[in-house]
Design a protein around this motif. Structure first.
Motif, short mmCIF file in Angstrom:
data_model
loop_
_atom_site.label_atom_id
_atom_site.label_comp_id
_atom_site.label_asym_id
_atom_site.label_seq_id
_atom_site.Cartn_x
_atom_site.Cartn_y
_atom_site.Cartn_z
N HIS A 51 0.74 -1.27 0.07
CA HIS A 51 0.14 -0.20 0.02
C HIS A 51 0.43 1.52 0.04
O HIS A 51 1.82 1.22 0.21
CB HIS A 51 -1.15 -0.24 1.15
N ALA A 52 0.06 2.44 -0.17
CA ALA A 52 1.20 3.51 -0.62
C ALA A 52 1.64 4.22 0.34
O ALA A 52 2.90 5.20 0.30
CB ALA A 52 0.63 4.83 -2.06
N CYS A 53 0.57 4.05 1.53
CA CYS A 53 1.25 4.24 2.48
C CYS A 53 2.30 3.97 2.88
O CYS A 53 2.89 4.23 4.96
CB CYS A 53 0.33 3.86 3.78
N GLU A 54 2.85 2.74 3.13
CA GLU A 54 4.18 1.75 3.85
C GLU A 54 5.33 2.57 3.07
O GLU A 54 6.30 2.97 3.28
CB GLU A 54 4.15 0.75 3.08
N LEU A 55 5.53 3.45 2.69
CA LEU A 55 5.77 4.35 1.11
C LEU A 55 5.88 6.21 1.35
O LEU A 55 5.71 6.83 0.58
CB LEU A 55 6.05 4.10 -0.25
N PRO A 56 5.67 6.81 2.02
CA PRO A 56 5.79 7.67 3.09
C PRO A 56 6.66 8.72 2.26
O PRO A 56 5.52 10.13 2.00
CB PRO A 56 4.82 8.23 4.44
N GLU A 100 16.73 -5.69 4.78
CA GLU A 100 16.17 -5.21 5.14
C GLU A 100 14.50 -5.31 5.13
O GLU A 100 14.53 -5.26 3.68
CB GLU A 100 16.33 -4.30 5.69
N ALA A 101 13.24 -5.47 6.19
CA ALA A 101 12.06 -5.42 5.50
C ALA A 101 11.47 -4.05 4.62
O ALA A 101 10.40 -4.04 4.02
CB ALA A 101 11.55 -5.85 6.44
N GLU A 102 11.90 -3.23 5.53
CA GLU A 102 11.91 -1.71 5.28
C GLU A 102 12.51 -0.79 5.41
O GLU A 102 13.61 -0.97 6.35
CB GLU A 102 10.40 -1.39 5.44
N GLY A 103 12.82 0.02 4.87
CA GLY A 103 13.49 1.75 5.11
C GLY A 103 13.63 2.98 5.07
O GLY A 103 12.61 2.90 4.48
N ARG A 104 14.54 3.68 5.49
CA ARG A 104 14.37 4.70 4.43
C ARG A 104 15.96 5.65 4.14
O ARG A 104 16.77 5.29 4.71
CB ARG A 104 13.54 6.12 5.23
N GLN A 105 16.37 5.63 2.68
CA GLN A 105 17.58 5.72 2.61
C GLN A 105 17.83 6.42 1.00
O GLN A 105 16.86 6.34 0.40
CB GLN A 105 19.09 4.36 2.42
N THR A 106 18.78 7.37 0.80
CA THR A 106 18.89 8.30 -0.34
C THR A 106 19.80 7.43 -1.45
O THR A 106 19.51 7.25 -3.38
CB THR A 106 19.92 9.09 -0.40
#
Lengths: 396, 118
Positions: A51-56, A100-106
């Protein structure tokens, strides 16, 4: 007539076009059929993955492993705001980039030789790259088609796939008006089951079993002149289908259940979520996703195939907005636990069905008129399997 | 009394249940439901069920991110009650039988947990 006499059973003749023949049982357990299905259906259809909310935010990513494609996908929201799906595979020598199952990086670097990619999948840098006889633009992460509708993200492994919205067809409008389209968060549970994906999915396409398997937990959906809790209507569009869940005019709610519901209803009313259209609707998107619009418990259920006799279910209950207060937090917890209880009751029966079918004792199984959605799924799958067999000239 | 109390004033009746049921994490609460005995569930539901509205009214008067430790315990008690109410009020005699099937449905994400980690 008495006040509870509201149910009009769908006439048999309305569904006669689907056929009435018994259904070959092997489609539900034969590994060879499963392999054809995997290629003809799962590698050729839009499959719900997130779902898009997983990628805010830009750089948000999730990893999704899909057994049917033997693939790990890396789904990233780019700096340009677009969401893309890539194989989680370094084009250098195939190493999986992300654990990793999820996260945020550039950027995303392969741990093996430090090839580094941007959020758009393009190769930014690779040590001693001049020693390869390659252009950087030919070294992007391998992309997989991704589409979004009503917040739901789908991927398609077929490079020649039709656009997602065209595939979803006439149910697009309905999907976009369901609570899932407004979701900013969700609760989730997953399960593995020793059963074929269709056998599993079919359990949730018919209400014939409700009174026997859910006599306590499903009580509110049965009653009056609708002792099976059959749907009020059904609809079909291409390989997709829908049903409107019957509204019990006098649902039997227990005292605490009623109190818990009231806590949630007040919060939903404040958010304007109680009077959305399609609140009783069930939308089934071929092959393995369905979505329910019930305001207090809007959920999706996806059944991912693993083998002919093994599947993985993912259930998500969607929420619009952060919890406003403790009542809403409580209501969301109760709602999740309640639907999980009901689904848990189904698991035993589904596995029992698989064991019975796997014996080969039956050449055919049977669907009655009120199991028309199950029949429609089989018909849509089998059409594709047959076309695939013809196209590759494989022995059927 | 209130000096040793683990819950906000007015909820003394629920003090005996704090240790067993003031549990953080949705999956942990669900797991506790499955390992509890029928007597434990019954006692908790009987005591806490009638307090639901009072407790939530009290907690609704406080911002979710400004809970005292006592408020948080009361919240967690009510969240456990959500699970236990289903066990006692809905599942009833089927609860023990359904527990192993339910445990296979692994909770991987919840609204309460997301908010806590935000």
């Amino acid at each position: 007539m008495n006040a509870t006499s509201t149910f009009q059973r769908i006439p048999q003749e309305d569904l006669a076009w689907l056929g009435t023949d018994p259904i070959p049982a092997e489609a539900y357990y034969d590994p060879a059929y499963f392999e054809r299905e995997r290629r003809a259906v799962f590698l050729k259809s839009w499959i719900h993955v997130a779902h898009a909310c997983e990628l805010p935010a830009a750089g948000s990513f999730i990893r999704r492993d899909l057994e049917f494609a033997n693939a790990s996908l890396l789904i990233i929201r780019g700096r340009d705001g677009r969401i893309r799906a890539f194989h989680n595979v370094c084009p250098h020598r195939g190493t999986q980039l992300v654990e990793e199952a999820e996260g945020r990086q550039t950027k995303f670097s392969c741990p093996y030789h430090m090839w580094t990619f941007g959020t758009d999948g393009a190769l930014i840098s690779a040590p001693d790259f001049e020693a390869f006889h390659l252009d950087k633009q030919d070294c992007s992460l391998p992309q997989v088609a991704l589409g979004e509708c009503g917040g739901m993200l789908f991927v398609n492994f077929d490079p020649a796939a039709q656009p997602l919205r065209e595939w979803l067809g006439e149910y697009v409008d309905q999907l976009e008006k369901m609570p899932v389209a407004r979701a900013t968060a969700f609760s989730e549970y997953t399960y593995e089951i020793a059963a074929n994906w269709k056998l599993t999915y079919d359990n949730f396409q018919e209400n014939y079993h409700l009174r026997f398997i859910h006599p306590r937990s499903g009580g509110a959906g049965i009653g009056g002149d609708n002792q099976f809790g059959y749907p009020a209507s059904m609809g079909f569009s291409g390989p997709h289908r829908t049903q409107r869940i019957w509204s019990n005019p006098a649902p039997e709610l227990k005292p605490f259940q009623r109190a818990a519901s009231m806590r949630g209803v007040q919060a939903l009313a404040k958010r304007g979520l109680l009077d959305l259209p399609y609140g009783r609707d069930y939308l089934a998107f071929f092959p393995n996703l369905f979505i329910i619009g019930t305001p207090t418990q809007p959920f999706s259920h996806t059944v991912y195939p693993i083998a002919a006799d093994r599947s993985r279910g993912v259930v998500r209950v969607y929420w619009a907005g952060e919890e406003a207060n403790s009542s809403e937090r409580f209501a969301r917890e109760y709602s999740l636990a309640q639907i999980r209880d009901i689904h848990a009751e189904d698991i035993a029966m589904i596995e029992r069905g698989q064991r019975g079918l796997a014996s080969g004792a039956l050449s055919h199984i049977h669907f009655q008129t009120m199991e028309a959605l199950c029949r429609h799924l089989y018909v849509a799958v089998d059409e594709r399997v047959r076309a695939y067999v013809l196209s590759v000239g494989e022995a059927a | 009394m209130s000096e040793t109390g683990q819950l906000p004033a007015g909820f003394e009746l629920l003090e005996p249940f704090v240790e067993a049921w003031a549990i953080g994490g949705t999956a942990n609460r669900a797991a506790r439901r499955s390992t509890s005995t029928p007597n434990e569930r019954e006692a908790f539901f009987t005591a806490a069920g009638p307090v639901l509205d009072t407790a939530l009214d009290y907690l609704d008067g406080r911002s979710l991110d400004a809970f005292s430790p006592a408020d948080q315990r009361l919240m967690n008690l009510m969240l456990s009650l959500a699970h236990i109410a289903l066990a006692v009020e809905i599942q009833g005699p089927d609860e023990t039988k359904s527990a192993p099937w339910r445990d296979r449905m692994q909770i991987s994400r919840s609204s309460a947990d997301q908010a806590r980690h935000a």
